[in-house]
Scaffold this motif. Structure first.
Motif, PDB file in Angstrom:
ATOM      1  N   LEU A  16      -6.364  -9.718  -2.444  1.00  0.00           N
ATOM      2  CA  LEU A  16      -7.363 -10.420  -1.633  1.00  0.00           C
ATOM      3  C   LEU A  16      -6.948 -11.818  -1.178  1.00  0.00           C
ATOM      4  N   PRO A  17      -6.380 -12.663  -2.039  1.00  0.00           N
ATOM      5  CA  PRO A  17      -5.948 -13.986  -1.548  1.00  0.00           C
ATOM      6  C   PRO A  17      -4.861 -13.885  -0.472  1.00  0.00           C
ATOM      7  N   ILE A  18      -3.961 -12.946  -0.613  1.00  0.00           N
ATOM      8  CA  ILE A  18      -2.894 -12.749   0.385  1.00  0.00           C
ATOM      9  C   ILE A  18      -3.525 -12.347   1.717  1.00  0.00           C
ATOM     10  N   LEU A  19      -4.438 -11.389   1.672  1.00  0.00           N
ATOM     11  CA  LEU A  19      -5.059 -10.886   2.890  1.00  0.00           C
ATOM     12  C   LEU A  19      -5.941 -11.943   3.546  1.00  0.00           C
ATOM     13  N   ASN A  20      -6.692 -12.675   2.741  1.00  0.00           N
ATOM     14  CA  ASN A  20      -7.559 -13.727   3.293  1.00  0.00           C
ATOM     15  C   ASN A  20      -6.740 -14.801   4.009  1.00  0.00           C
ATOM     16  N   GLU A  21      -5.597 -15.133   3.438  1.00  0.00           N
ATOM     17  CA  GLU A  21      -4.719 -16.147   4.034  1.00  0.00           C
ATOM     18  C   GLU A  21      -4.276 -15.751   5.437  1.00  0.00           C
ATOM     19  N   HIS A  22      -4.128 -14.446   5.684  1.00  0.00           N
ATOM     20  CA  HIS A  22      -3.620 -13.956   6.974  1.00  0.00           C
ATOM     21  C   HIS A  22      -4.704 -13.287   7.826  1.00  0.00           C
ATOM     22  N   ASN A  23      -5.957 -13.406   7.406  1.00  0.00           N
ATOM     23  CA  ASN A  23      -7.082 -12.787   8.125  1.00  0.00           C
ATOM     24  C   ASN A  23      -6.945 -11.274   8.252  1.00  0.00           C
ATOM     25  N   PHE A  24      -6.449 -10.646   7.192  1.00  0.00           N
ATOM     26  CA  PHE A  24      -6.368  -9.193   7.132  1.00  0.00           C
ATOM     27  C   PHE A  24      -7.549  -8.686   6.315  1.00  0.00           C
ATOM     28  N   GLU A  25      -7.854  -7.418   6.491  1.00  0.00           N
ATOM     29  CA  GLU A  25      -8.944  -6.777   5.761  1.00  0.00           C
ATOM     30  C   GLU A  25      -8.363  -5.743   4.807  1.00  0.00           C
ATOM     31  N   LEU A  26      -8.880  -5.706   3.590  1.00  0.00           N
ATOM     32  CA  LEU A  26      -8.493  -4.671   2.646  1.00  0.00           C
ATOM     33  C   LEU A  26      -9.372  -3.449   2.887  1.00  0.00           C
ATOM     34  N   VAL A  27      -8.746  -2.338   3.228  1.00  0.00           N
ATOM     35  CA  VAL A  27      -9.474  -1.092   3.466  1.00  0.00           C
ATOM     36  C   VAL A  27      -9.617  -0.323   2.161  1.00  0.00           C
ATOM     37  N   ASP A  28      -8.509  -0.205   1.424  1.00  0.00           N
ATOM     38  CA  ASP A  28      -8.555   0.558   0.178  1.00  0.00           C
ATOM     39  C   ASP A  28      -7.280   0.327  -0.619  1.00  0.00           C
ATOM     40  N   VAL A  29      -7.388   0.562  -1.919  1.00  0.00           N
ATOM     41  CA  VAL A  29      -6.228   0.608  -2.817  1.00  0.00           C
ATOM     42  C   VAL A  29      -6.360   1.896  -3.604  1.00  0.00           C
ATOM     43  N   GLU A  30      -5.277   2.647  -3.698  1.00  0.00           N
ATOM     44  CA  GLU A  30      -5.316   3.871  -4.502  1.00  0.00           C
ATOM     45  C   GLU A  30      -4.058   3.980  -5.350  1.00  0.00           C
ATOM     46  N   TYR A  31      -4.257   4.504  -6.537  1.00  0.00           N
ATOM     47  CA  TYR A  31      -3.160   4.771  -7.465  1.00  0.00           C
ATOM     48  C   TYR A  31      -3.243   6.258  -7.772  1.00  0.00           C
ATOM     49  N   ILE A  32      -2.311   7.015  -7.203  1.00  0.00           N
ATOM     50  CA  ILE A  32      -2.375   8.474  -7.325  1.00  0.00           C
ATOM     51  C   ILE A  32      -1.008   9.061  -7.637  1.00  0.00           C
ATOM     52  N   LYS A  33      -1.048  10.252  -8.202  1.00  0.00           N
ATOM     53  CA  LYS A  33       0.176  10.969  -8.518  1.00  0.00           C
ATOM     54  C   LYS A  33       0.341  12.111  -7.527  1.00  0.00           C
ATOM     55  N   GLU A  34       1.505  12.149  -6.890  1.00  0.00           N
ATOM     56  CA  GLU A  34       1.828  13.202  -5.933  1.00  0.00           C
ATOM     57  C   GLU A  34       3.206  13.753  -6.272  1.00  0.00           C
ATOM     58  N   ALA A  35       3.253  15.055  -6.469  1.00  0.00           N
ATOM     59  CA  ALA A  35       4.523  15.733  -6.769  1.00  0.00           C
ATOM     60  C   ALA A  35       5.281  15.055  -7.915  1.00  0.00           C
ATOM     61  N   GLY A  36       4.541  14.642  -8.945  1.00  0.00           N
ATOM     62  CA  GLY A  36       5.149  14.068 -10.136  1.00  0.00           C
ATOM     63  C   GLY A  36       5.486  12.594 -10.056  1.00  0.00           C
ATOM     64  N   THR A  37       5.191  11.947  -8.917  1.00  0.00           N
ATOM     65  CA  THR A  37       5.504  10.532  -8.741  1.00  0.00           C
ATOM     66  C   THR A  37       4.205   9.754  -8.530  1.00  0.00           C
ATOM     67  N   TRP A  38       4.092   8.595  -9.209  1.00  0.00           N
ATOM     68  CA  TRP A  38       2.931   7.730  -9.027  1.00  0.00           C
ATOM     69  C   TRP A  38       3.132   6.842  -7.802  1.00  0.00           C
ATOM     70  N   TYR A  39       2.050   6.668  -7.029  1.00  0.00           N
ATOM     71  CA  TYR A  39       2.056   5.813  -5.850  1.00  0.00           C
ATOM     72  C   TYR A  39       0.921   4.797  -5.958  1.00  0.00           C
ATOM     73  N   LEU A  40       1.234   3.549  -5.687  1.00  0.00           N
ATOM     74  CA  LEU A  40       0.240   2.502  -5.558  1.00  0.00           C
ATOM     75  C   LEU A  40       0.207   2.154  -4.070  1.00  0.00           C
ATOM     76  N   ARG A  41      -0.904   2.508  -3.418  1.00  0.00           N
ATOM     77  CA  ARG A  41      -0.999   2.316  -1.975  1.00  0.00           C
ATOM     78  C   ARG A  41      -2.100   1.320  -1.640  1.00  0.00           C
ATOM     79  N   ALA A  42      -1.771   0.395  -0.761  1.00  0.00           N
ATOM     80  CA  ALA A  42      -2.739  -0.552  -0.234  1.00  0.00           C
ATOM     81  C   ALA A  42      -2.855  -0.311   1.268  1.00  0.00           C
ATOM     82  N   TYR A  43      -4.076  -0.113   1.733  1.00  0.00           N
ATOM     83  CA  TYR A  43      -4.334   0.093   3.154  1.00  0.00           C
ATOM     84  C   TYR A  43      -4.995  -1.173   3.682  1.00  0.00           C
ATOM     85  N   ILE A  44      -4.387  -1.760   4.714  1.00  0.00           N
ATOM     86  CA  ILE A  44      -4.880  -3.017   5.264  1.00  0.00           C
ATOM     87  C   ILE A  44      -5.132  -2.857   6.761  1.00  0.00           C
TER      88      ILE A  44
END
Length: 155
Positions: A16-44
């Protein structure tokens, strides 16, 4: 709170502080496992859309903070991206922005032998979503029955 939810929540706090500094919006954050690999995804997002340079800027800053904090036990791949056209509506601001727009709703279980509905978003609250169907009738669906709701788009 599950471990997945803790990781997503802590990542949001760092973002949030990073996004606020650049006037970006946080849409979502997800931490999911796909095909045995963990992914941390941020959608802005931002007015006018997100560029690759925007994603790179946020990715570098977030990566540095994640390395410093080191609170995720698993090995994972971090991704920062635009939510894309088919982004789901999740937060109140997503619904507010989409009022009157045509949305596609997919259900976990059929209602009247149908699992997909398309209609104009007419109303929402914490428990329900109401759409206006093509025949001008309204349909109210409980959120707990909705697998996916997103803006409908024609190709």
């Amino acid at each position: 709170m599950t471990r997945r939810e803790q990781y997503e929540s802590r990542t949001e706090e760092l973002l949030l502080p990073i996004l606020n500094e650049h006037n970006f919006e946080l849409v979502d954050v997800e931490y999911i496992k796909e095909a045995g690999t963990w992914y941390l995804r941020a959608y802005i997002d931002k007015e006018g859309g997100i560029t690759i340079d925007d994603c790179e800027l946020v990715s570098r800053a977030l990566g540095d903070l994640l390395d410093k904090e080191d609170f995720i036990e698993d090995s994972y791949i971090m991704e920062v991206s635009s939510p894309g056209l088919g982004r789901p509506l999740k937060k109140d601001k997503d619904f507010e922005r989409s009022m009157g727009e045509e949305v596609e709703i997919r259900l976990f279980r059929p209602i009247d032998q149908q699992k997909e509905y398309i209609g104009a978003l007419a109303a929402y609250d914490k428990d329900t979503v109401t759409i206006e169907l093509e025949d001008m009738s309204q349909m109210t669906i409980e959120r707990k029955n909705i697998a996916l709701i997103r803006l409908a788009f024609d190709f």
